[in-house]
Scaffold this active site. Sequence first.
Site, PDB file in Angstrom:
ATOM      1  N   LYS A 268      29.852  40.392  39.473  1.00 19.57           N
ATOM      2  CA  LYS A 268      31.066  40.821  40.165  1.00 19.57           C
ATOM      3  C   LYS A 268      30.693  41.793  41.278  1.00 19.57           C
ATOM      4  CE  LYS A 268      35.332  43.524  39.335  1.00 19.57           C
ATOM      5  NZ  LYS A 268      36.258  44.066  38.318  1.00 19.57           N
ATOM      6  N   ASP A 273      37.787  48.673  44.303  1.00 21.70           N
ATOM      7  CA  ASP A 273      38.930  48.094  43.601  1.00 21.70           C
ATOM      8  C   ASP A 273      40.098  49.078  43.602  1.00 21.70           C
ATOM      9  OD1 ASP A 273      40.673  46.734  42.001  1.00 21.70           O
ATOM     10  OD2 ASP A 273      39.506  46.949  40.142  1.00 21.70           O
ATOM     11  N   LYS A 280      46.251  50.879  41.458  1.00 21.83           N
ATOM     12  CA  LYS A 280      45.826  51.789  40.393  1.00 21.83           C
ATOM     13  C   LYS A 280      46.346  53.203  40.668  1.00 21.83           C
ATOM     14  CE  LYS A 280      41.315  49.670  39.354  1.00 21.83           C
ATOM     15  NZ  LYS A 280      41.560  49.309  37.946  1.00 21.83           N
ATOM     16  N   ASP A 291      32.581  49.176  41.400  1.00 24.58           N
ATOM     17  CA  ASP A 291      33.066  47.919  40.838  1.00 24.58           C
ATOM     18  C   ASP A 291      32.222  46.706  41.274  1.00 24.58           C
ATOM     19  OD1 ASP A 291      34.837  46.883  38.988  1.00 24.58           O
ATOM     20  OD2 ASP A 291      36.387  46.400  40.461  1.00 24.58           O
ATOM     21  N   ASP A 350      45.298  43.542  39.854  1.00 20.49           N
ATOM     22  CA  ASP A 350      44.187  44.411  39.440  1.00 20.49           C
ATOM     23  C   ASP A 350      43.217  43.678  38.502  1.00 20.49           C
ATOM     24  OD1 ASP A 350      42.664  46.673  39.336  1.00 20.49           O
ATOM     25  OD2 ASP A 350      44.005  47.796  38.004  1.00 20.49           O
ATOM     26  N   GLU A 352      41.267  41.373  39.227  1.00 21.63           N
ATOM     27  CA  GLU A 352      40.675  40.621  40.338  1.00 21.63           C
ATOM     28  C   GLU A 352      39.251  40.161  40.062  1.00 21.63           C
ATOM     29  OE1 GLU A 352      40.435  43.763  40.023  1.00 21.63           O
ATOM     30  OE2 GLU A 352      38.349  44.119  40.565  1.00 21.63           O
ATOM     31  N   ARG A 354      37.907  38.763  37.454  1.00 22.60           N
ATOM     32  CA  ARG A 354      37.859  37.412  36.884  1.00 22.60           C
ATOM     33  C   ARG A 354      38.221  36.367  37.932  1.00 22.60           C
ATOM     34  NH1 ARG A 354      42.090  39.304  32.418  1.00 22.60           N
ATOM     35  NH2 ARG A 354      41.077  41.252  33.009  1.00 22.60           N
TER      36      ARG A 354
HETATM   37  N1  BES Z   1      37.388  47.151  37.789  1.00 26.30           N
HETATM   38  C1  BES Z   1      38.381  47.179  36.789  1.00 26.30           C
HETATM   39  C2  BES Z   1      37.825  47.505  35.404  1.00 26.30           C
HETATM   40  C3  BES Z   1      37.258  48.890  35.219  1.00 26.30           C
HETATM   41  C4  BES Z   1      38.013  49.892  34.663  1.00 26.30           C
HETATM   42  C5  BES Z   1      35.944  49.160  35.548  1.00 26.30           C
HETATM   43  C6  BES Z   1      37.497  51.147  34.466  1.00 26.30           C
HETATM   44  C7  BES Z   1      35.399  50.417  35.346  1.00 26.30           C
HETATM   45  C8  BES Z   1      36.176  51.414  34.799  1.00 26.30           C
HETATM   46  C9  BES Z   1      39.086  45.835  36.718  1.00 26.30           C
HETATM   47  O1  BES Z   1      39.180  45.141  37.905  1.00 26.30           O
HETATM   48  C10 BES Z   1      40.481  46.110  36.266  1.00 26.30           C
HETATM   49  O2  BES Z   1      41.196  46.721  36.995  1.00 26.30           O
HETATM   50  N2  BES Z   1      40.826  45.625  35.079  1.00 26.30           N
HETATM   51  C11 BES Z   1      42.119  45.812  34.552  1.00 26.30           C
HETATM   52  C12 BES Z   1      42.551  44.497  33.959  1.00 26.30           C
HETATM   53  C13 BES Z   1      44.012  44.441  33.606  1.00 26.30           C
HETATM   54  C14 BES Z   1      44.868  44.521  34.860  1.00 26.30           C
HETATM   55  C15 BES Z   1      44.270  43.151  32.871  1.00 26.30           C
HETATM   56  C16 BES Z   1      42.091  46.904  33.502  1.00 26.30           C
HETATM   57  O3  BES Z   1      41.097  46.995  32.767  1.00 26.30           O
HETATM   58  O4  BES Z   1      43.022  47.689  33.441  1.00 26.30           O
HETATM   59 ZN    ZN Z   2      37.740  45.543  39.276  1.00 30.86          ZN
HETATM   60 MN    MN Z   3      40.879  45.696  39.033  1.00 29.67          MN
END
Ligand code: BES
Ligand code: ZN
Ligand code: MN
Length: 504
Positions: A268, A273, A280, A291, A350, A352, A354
Amino acid sequence: MQIKVEAGDISTYSADCVVVNLFEGITAPGGGTGALDAALDGTIAGLLASGDIRGKEGELTLLHTGGKLPTPRVLVAGLGKSGDFTIDKVRTLSANIARFLRGKRVGSYATIAHGAGIAGLDAAACAQAIAEGTHLGLYRFNRYQKPPDDPFEVETVAIVENDGAKFNILQAAVERGVILAEAAEFSRDLSNEPANTLTPTEFAARAQAMAEQYGLGFRVFEREQCAEMGMGSFLGVARGSAQPPKFIVITYRGAADAEAQAIGLVGKGITFDTGGISIKPSDAMLEMKGDMSGGGAIIAAMGAIARLKPAVNVTALVPATENMPGSNALKPSDILRAMNGKTIEVVNTDAEGRLILADALSYAIQLNLSPIVDVATLTGAISIALGNAAFGIFSPHDGLVERIKQAGERAGEKSWPFPMWPEYKDLIKSNIADMKNSGARGAGSIAAAFFLKEFVDDRPWAHLDIAGVDFYDAEKGVLTKGASGIPVRTLVGLVEDLAVRPLG
Ligand code: BES
Ligand code: ZN
Ligand code: MN
């Protein structure tokens, strides 16, 4: 910093400091420690008798030699209980010693090969661990401080071995350790770089420079080419950003048969992000320059693979883009079509990571890569489950899970498998498209893995969720403040293992 191996006697070595060690419970030091103690008229034995030194794990005692030895200082490092000592402890100890001595303004020091003496560990593995630990422990990201907060650096570290026959083996092991540490440090540099510098364009440029340095194949697909290839999911995420997306491809050809099936590494590469329109909160956004850590780890691992030359082919794929809420951005409820033809209802912009991996994995299948391992800072939920102690492994292929877990153990990078039971498949069921990109509250990391599974056609594949281990806020062993470089060393070890023992 330079690490060298020298044949000779540690007790007559001249450097700013000489490092020896002691297990807990030892009363009469032997080996190099004993030789130094004799030259110091029993100072170490005396400190042991008085209880000032106990050999506890992490205990570091700095002594002044008062002219009794060529070196002005001796550092006695506690190793803990002899039965508990491991290669990973050699790595951790080496990192802690390096930072301790840097703090004391020691610019050059010599050390015995911790673990290779009475501990009975493999001498080469110990030398490699000392090289890795010393390098990684001394790492600092100070590009933006001139002069840096603390400018003093350790210049040279010598591993002194009195058995001349071991010299070549230790030398080769140190070179291996340095290659692995340098790769992890490259990955740290990429992740620590702020997103205004490390745009997708700069990310690709640094990957290209590395690929050219080590003779790897390299190409980038621009937005137009990605569109022609049908990467609607990746380009959907890229739509919200003013920065052009880059799809990075790096190839290593090491197999006797250059056409032999290649291992696929997919990472990734979200250089920042924001969450997109599903934006966020500010606090959660601060860490999001990291990220792209999965992609960075894979790019860096390719560098080490090129230098270590395992007899296998490897292809790395890193879709790189920002996730921004621009006026053209993806909106919740939009439907995207991925490269493999499947449609995705975007319920949360968010989620993104995947989305960009969907196209990268589809492309990995088109390239006939196997096995495929993807690495991503995919879900915050993974650190709810595992904290920052381990990354998660998600794979229906138990054999591959075990190989990754073992490679991680050898590297001192812990991982833990999650179930992929069919019960979880409904988490990503959509009423309007083939799937949706986010589930409900529960099992968030598993839901993400099930989403990715839709793009790998039941090929041997594993997903590593590194969101809990990509950044640390304190120094601890080989980890320093900021990016960790996890799982670069695991990936290199895995590829080397697959080269000699293909997946059954
Ligand atoms: N990049 C984030 C995941 C992340 C969170 C990485 C904290 C490092 C520290 C990812 O893109 C994300 O935002 N995931 C969401 C998914 C949800 C919207 C289903 C999450 O984990 O809240
Ligand atoms: Zn992310
Ligand atoms: Mn995200």
